[in-house]
Design an enzyme around this catalytic site. Structure first.
Site, PDB file in Angstrom:
ATOM      1  CE  LYS A 187      -1.990   2.848   2.165  1.00 29.82           C
ATOM      2  NZ  LYS A 187      -1.740   4.202   1.939  1.00 29.82           N
ATOM      3  N   GLY A 239       6.495   5.103   8.671  1.00 34.40           N
ATOM      4  CA  GLY A 239       5.723   6.057   8.705  1.00 34.40           C
ATOM      5  C   GLY A 239       5.845   6.872  10.009  1.00 34.40           C
ATOM      6  CB  SER A 240       3.405   9.264  11.534  1.00 29.95           C
ATOM      7  OG  SER A 240       2.465   8.652  11.504  1.00 29.95           O
ATOM      8  CB  THR A 241       5.873   7.769  16.204  1.00 29.10           C
ATOM      9  OG1 THR A 241       7.135   7.867  15.757  1.00 29.10           O
ATOM     10  CG2 THR A 241       5.681   7.188  17.589  1.00 29.10           C
ATOM     11  CD  GLU A 242      -1.358  10.459  15.006  1.00 29.18           C
ATOM     12  OE1 GLU A 242      -0.638  11.567  14.448  1.00 29.18           O
ATOM     13  OE2 GLU A 242      -2.518  10.333  14.734  1.00 29.18           O
ATOM     14  N   GLY A 244       2.104   4.279  13.732  1.00 29.71           N
ATOM     15  CA  GLY A 244       2.797   2.904  14.079  1.00 29.71           C
ATOM     16  C   GLY A 244       2.183   2.410  15.539  1.00 29.71           C
ATOM     17  CD  GLU A 261      12.247   3.474   9.255  1.00 30.85           C
ATOM     18  OE1 GLU A 261      12.410   4.541  10.160  1.00 30.85           O
ATOM     19  OE2 GLU A 261      12.636   3.556   7.971  1.00 30.85           O
ATOM     20  CB  CYS A 295      12.494   8.267   9.161  1.00 26.45           C
ATOM     21  SG  CYS A 295      13.455   7.101   8.074  1.00 26.45           S
ATOM     22  CD  GLU A 392       9.550  12.430  12.159  1.00 27.48           C
ATOM     23  OE1 GLU A 392       8.511  11.902  12.405  1.00 27.48           O
ATOM     24  OE2 GLU A 392      10.422  11.510  11.765  1.00 27.48           O
TER      25      GLU A 392
END
Ligand code: NAI
Ligand code: MG
Length: 480
Positions: A187, A239-242, A244, A261, A295, A392
């Site tokens: 995706k 992608g973003s920590t959120e 993730g 990651e 990142c 970030e």
């Protein structure tokens, strides 16, 4: 000395390799182009001029289900039965095809995402084909990769990738997945799907068995449907920590293997004995590469206080020599910000830095009228508690802070929930090793930054994620 030189003006040198972009793209499932169940499409733009490049299919749970079924069938019927040495040939063939069509991929990556053509041409695409070649070599030697000598594939892998290195990160996941005998549903990010769609064309031409690689486009809802699908054996997400964290909650207890990651706020540590020319170039690469959409971007600069003034002055001069503008111009150093949303996010965080009392230094370059742009910038007078020192930014904005001793530098570098990468500049091997051993970061570079190789694993500590990509460690993440 770099500080004394005015910026040299080059005439524009626009990349002219022609690319074919279809007006509309469907999903690539089971070796065929398939219309989205919802009938919905959305545009992907060129962020350098805000023009629509193509219409992209919006995937929903029905499309994802169809793709996962195709991947399961591809796994059971073809891929798991194939001799590993035959699998290797397919993976190798994809590396070859990427190399042969590298210019086309580079131009498309630049048009769809805004990064300078020099980077997509010299970094993204060559690294992507290198990942196929590296993993092709592993496909028939997997018994040496696992301790019990009995490697087994996981089955169907669901891969969700971001917009900062669209082709490269997709390849980081496709190449090891295939080499290890898995099939995959990919995706891509909603703002940058075009190189993955070209890769699907290449995959069709390479005559991979149907269902081995499937592509479903769409936004976060499409990604969530893939995460939730019960017949996926592994989710790999960048992608973003959120997001993730959300995926980690969604997969908990499901038995799915997970690799994340995520974000970073990587520290650059410059000791007073460092080769300063090298350090300045390293800092520039660490924070201004791909407009800071990286990142592992080195977005926190920690300099020993005795050299702060000199570093700030040199960096101020260097900013003025960075060429910002048309990403298709081969002389461009800094291209377009990937989306309006990302530009707003950068502007909001920069405003918070000003409000909290930091001093902003910005290049005086002129920005184009159309498209999304941000002038390369850095902050001085930053306190470690400021948002610009902790969050970030994902843009070309550096926060400069100082330290007195090595232990203080290490303590400050480690003092965030992130831990993706770090850079150290010093002439002393001993000091470099002392520092590197104490940094909580997946990658530590010495007197350089942003060096990548498929044989070298990449990944994070703490909230920067877990699992590795590349190297033996990355390979094992695709095996039982
Ligand atoms: P994001 O994490 O929302 O998007 C990354 C990918 O995840 C995209 O393909 C997206 O469609 C998909 N996605 C979104 N929501 C999902 C969900 N609930 N379930 C499954 N997949 C989902 O990142 P976004 O919004 O594009 O950027 C926001 C911030 O994230 C950036 O400002 C940056 O700070 C950070 N970021 C970090 C990246 C990295 O490489 N570590 C890459 C991209 C963004
Ligand atoms: Mg786009």
């Amino acid at each position: 000395m770099a500080t004394a030189l005015p910026a040299f003006d080059y005439a524009p040198s626009i990349e002219t390799t022609p690319v074919r972009i279809k007006p509309r793209y469907e999903h690539f499932i089971g070796g065929e182009w398939v219309a989205p169940a919802s009938g919905e499409f959305f545009p992907t733009l060129n962020p350098a001029n805000e023009e629509t490049l193509a219409e992209i299919a919006q995937g929903d749970a029905a499309d994802v289900d169809r793709a996962v079924r195709a991947a399961r069938k591809g796994y059971d019927k073809y891929w798991r039965k194939l001799k590993p040495s035959e699998r290797a040939k397919y993976v190798y063939r994809l590396g070859r095809a990427l190399t042969e069509r590298s210019r086309e991929f580079a131009v498309l990556e630049t048009m769809d995402g805004g990064k300078p053509i020099r980077e997509s041409r010299d970094f993204d695409v060559p690294q992507a084909s290198a990942h196929f070649f590296y993993h092709a070599g592993w496909a028939d030697k997997l018994e040496y990769a696992v301790p019990d000598g009995e490697p087994r594939a996981l089955g169907v892998v669901g891969a969700i990738v971001p917009w900062n290195f669209p082709l490269l990160i997709a390849t980081w996941k496709i190449a090891p997945a295939l080499a290890c005998g898995n099939t995959i549903v990919l995706k891509p990010a909603e703002t940058t799907p075009l190189t993955a769609l070209l890769l699907a064309e290449v995959i069709a031409e390479a005559e991979l068995p149907p269902g081995v690689v499937n592509l479903v486009t769409g936004d976060g809802r499409t990604g969530a449907a893939l995460v939730d699908h019960p017949d996926v054996n592994k989710i790999t997400f960048t992608g973003s920590t959120e997001v993730g964290k959300r995926i980690r909650r969604a997969t908990a207890g499901s038995g799915k293997r997970l690799g994340l990651e995520l974000g970073g706020k990587s520290a650059l540590i410059v000791y007073p004995d460092a080769p300063l020319d090298q350090a300045i170039e390293g800092i520039v690469s660490a924070i201004y590469f791909n407009q800071g959409h990286v990142c592992c971007a080195g977005s926190r600069l920690l300099v020993q206080e005795s050299i702060e003034d000199e570093i700030v002055e040199r960096l101020r001069a260097r900013l003025e020599t960075l060429r910002v503008g048309n990403p298709l111009d081969k002389n461009t150093d800094i291209g377009a910000i990937n989306s309006r949303m990302q530009r707003e996010k950068i502007a909001e965080l920069v405003q918070s830095g000003l409000d909290q009392g930091a001093t902003l230094v910005q290049s005086s370059c002129e920005l184009p009228n159309r498209g999304y742009w941000y002038a390369p910038s850095f902050f001085t007078h930053v306190q470690p508690t400021y948002r610009i020192a902790r969050e970030e930014i994902f843009g070309p904005v550096l926060s400069i802070m100082t330290f007195r001793t090595a232990d203080e530098a290490i303590e400050r570098a480690n003092n965030l929930p992130y831990g993706l990468s770090a850079g150290i500049w010093t002439a002393s091997g001993q000091l470099g090793m002392y520092t590197a051993q104490r940094l909580q970061a997946g990658v530590v570079w010495g007197n350089t930054f942003n060096q990548f190789d498929p044989s070298s694993p990449f990944g994070g500590y703490k909230e920067s994620g877990f699992g590795r990509e590349g190297g033996l460690a990355g390979l094992r993440d695709y095996l039982c």
